[in-house]
Design a protein around this motif. Structure first.
Motif, mmCIF file in Angstrom:
data_model
loop_
_atom_site.group_PDB
_atom_site.id
_atom_site.type_symbol
_atom_site.label_atom_id
_atom_site.label_comp_id
_atom_site.label_asym_id
_atom_site.label_seq_id
_atom_site.Cartn_x
_atom_site.Cartn_y
_atom_site.Cartn_z
ATOM 1 N N UNK A 161 0.597 2.571 1.128
ATOM 2 C CA UNK A 161 -0.043 1.438 1.809
ATOM 3 C C UNK A 161 -0.571 1.860 3.177
ATOM 4 N N UNK A 162 0.190 2.679 3.885
ATOM 5 C CA UNK A 162 -0.271 3.157 5.191
ATOM 6 C C UNK A 162 -1.506 4.033 5.035
ATOM 7 N N UNK A 219 -11.558 9.933 11.079
ATOM 8 C CA UNK A 219 -10.147 10.066 10.729
ATOM 9 C C UNK A 219 -9.220 9.499 11.788
ATOM 10 N N UNK A 220 -9.414 9.932 13.020
ATOM 11 C CA UNK A 220 -8.545 9.440 14.096
ATOM 12 C C UNK A 220 -8.822 7.968 14.404
ATOM 13 N N UNK A 221 -10.075 7.564 14.270
ATOM 14 C CA UNK A 221 -10.374 6.147 14.456
ATOM 15 C C UNK A 221 -9.721 5.288 13.389
ATOM 16 N N UNK A 222 -9.738 5.781 12.139
ATOM 17 C CA UNK A 222 -9.070 5.053 11.062
ATOM 18 C C UNK A 222 -7.574 4.933 11.292
ATOM 19 N N UNK A 223 -6.960 6.004 11.789
ATOM 20 C CA UNK A 223 -5.529 5.954 12.102
ATOM 21 C C UNK A 223 -5.239 4.959 13.214
ATOM 22 N N UNK A 272 -0.766 -1.829 10.633
ATOM 23 C CA UNK A 272 -0.271 -1.731 9.258
ATOM 24 C C UNK A 272 0.824 -0.682 9.151
ATOM 25 N N UNK A 273 0.629 0.461 9.798
ATOM 26 C CA UNK A 273 1.634 1.531 9.753
ATOM 27 C C UNK A 273 2.949 1.060 10.374
ATOM 28 N N UNK A 274 2.861 0.387 11.528
ATOM 29 C CA UNK A 274 4.077 -0.115 12.172
ATOM 30 C C UNK A 274 4.778 -1.150 11.294
ATOM 31 N N UNK A 275 3.993 -1.994 10.626
ATOM 32 C CA UNK A 275 4.581 -2.985 9.740
ATOM 33 C C UNK A 275 5.310 -2.321 8.574
ATOM 34 N N UNK A 288 6.603 0.702 8.545
ATOM 35 C CA UNK A 288 7.808 1.347 9.083
ATOM 36 C C UNK A 288 8.921 0.324 9.242
ATOM 37 N N UNK A 289 8.577 -0.835 9.782
ATOM 38 C CA UNK A 289 9.588 -1.874 9.982
ATOM 39 C C UNK A 289 10.153 -2.358 8.655
ATOM 40 N N UNK A 290 9.283 -2.573 7.675
ATOM 41 C CA UNK A 290 9.755 -3.048 6.374
ATOM 42 C C UNK A 290 10.649 -2.024 5.694
ATOM 43 N N UNK A 291 10.430 -0.752 5.975
ATOM 44 C CA UNK A 291 11.265 0.287 5.355
ATOM 45 C C UNK A 291 12.665 0.308 5.962
ATOM 46 N N UNK A 292 12.769 0.130 7.275
ATOM 47 C CA UNK A 292 14.080 0.195 7.936
ATOM 48 C C UNK A 292 14.741 -1.174 8.019
ATOM 49 N N UNK A 293 14.017 -2.240 7.713
ATOM 50 C CA UNK A 293 14.522 -3.597 7.883
ATOM 51 C C UNK A 293 15.827 -3.873 7.134
ATOM 52 N N UNK A 294 15.987 -3.422 5.880
ATOM 53 C CA UNK A 294 17.236 -3.737 5.167
ATOM 54 C C UNK A 294 18.489 -3.178 5.837
#
Length: 287
Positions: free
Chosen positions: A31-32, A99-103, A109-112, A114-120
């Motif tokens: 997704x990222x 590339x860097x602009x897309x990042x 989205x990337x931060x979201x 990351x949060x969803x992965x560590x949230x549990x």
């Protein structure tokens, strides 16, 4: 076994097998990556406007009267154009910008993800901060990148003059954009510093009292880190990034103190409720 969505399966005791973590990690990475690709397409389309924006700090260093003798002496072209020395360089530059602009566009989205992965692994009351984590993280990165953009003309002026008057300035697109991107990335990542410290406290890895005891080491460490991650190395850039990072360090201590105080208050309330419940049960038995 009960399914919790997104490919995660947990056993009755709440644990998850290694394969479940790997499946979840793959989902978040995909997704990222899709978000980065979508952002890169947007930046590819708007490349001319983005390039003009990135070259503007260099133009701010060149004197306004580009045909004046001083401007001609300082700059190979008498303006702020970039010198292409490789026929493939324009294409690679456009890829780099996209590339860097897309990042950059995909940071929320990337931060979201990351949060969803560590949230549990967090407490239920801490999981409610997902939206705040994403928004604040994206805003801090944008603020850091914007501050870097503001400092770039001063860094370029320092670098262009420190070598002496016998050197003629003429930047290639790849080298110049690499410098600009590294500066903006360094400031953006540096401004994520408080998010990292707060998250480590939430995860129980560090305590705010440890941060208080490590203040003296933090000052030295922050200055050393900024000196390493910023490509310019000039004193102005060093100060501009070091001061906010140390202020963020102090802010993380304050947030940790407030969080610890709230937890102690909630613990005291739970103890009082338990005591009142036990007292009520005892009174009922006596009756």
């Amino acid at each position: 076994m009960s399914d919790t969505g997104e490919g995660r399966t947990r056993s009755s005791d709440g644990t998850m097998p290694l394969m479940g973590h790997l499946v979840e990690l793959r989902s978040r990475l995909i997704k990222s990556a899709l978000a980065v690709v979508a952002g890169a397409v947007v930046c590819w389309v708007f490349y001319p406007q983005i390039l003009d924006l990135l070259v503007q700090p260099y133009c701010d260093v060149v004197p306004e009267e580009a045909v004046a003798e001083e401007a001609t002496r300082q700059n190979l072209f008498g303006g702020c154009e970039l010198l292409v020395l490789d026929p493939l360089e324009p294409f690679s530059v456009r890829l780099t910008v996209a590339g860097y602009g897309g990042l950059t566009l995909a940071i929320p989205v990337v931060l979201w993800q990351v949060w969803r992965f560590v949230q549990p692994g967090l407490y239920p009351r801490e999981r409610r901060h997902a939206a705040a984590f994403t928004v604040i993280g994206a805003l801090l990165f944008a603020l850091g990148a914007g501050l870097a953009y503001w400092t770039i003309p001063r860094a370029l002026d320092f670098l262009a003059t420190i070598g002496g008057e016998d050197l003629v300035t003429g930047f290639s697109p790849a080298k110049y954009l690499s410098f600009v991107i590294k500066m903006m990335a360094a400031f953006g990542i540096g401004f994520e510093f408080p998010i990292l410290l707060v998250f480590l406290q939430m995860a129980g890895i560090i305590h705010y009292r440890q941060l208080i005891r490590g203040r003296r080491f933090a000052i030295v460490g922050i200055v050393a880190l900024v000196a390493v991650i910023t490509p310019s190395g000039d004193p102005f850039t060093l100060m501009v990034l070091s001061v906010p990072m140390y202020l963020f360090y102090e802010a993380a201590i304050g947030i940790g103190w407030l969080r610890d105080r709230r937890q102690r208050r909630q613990g005291a309330e739970e103890v009082d409720d338990a005591a009142e419940g036990a007292l009520g049960t005892s009174s009922a038995r006596e009756d």
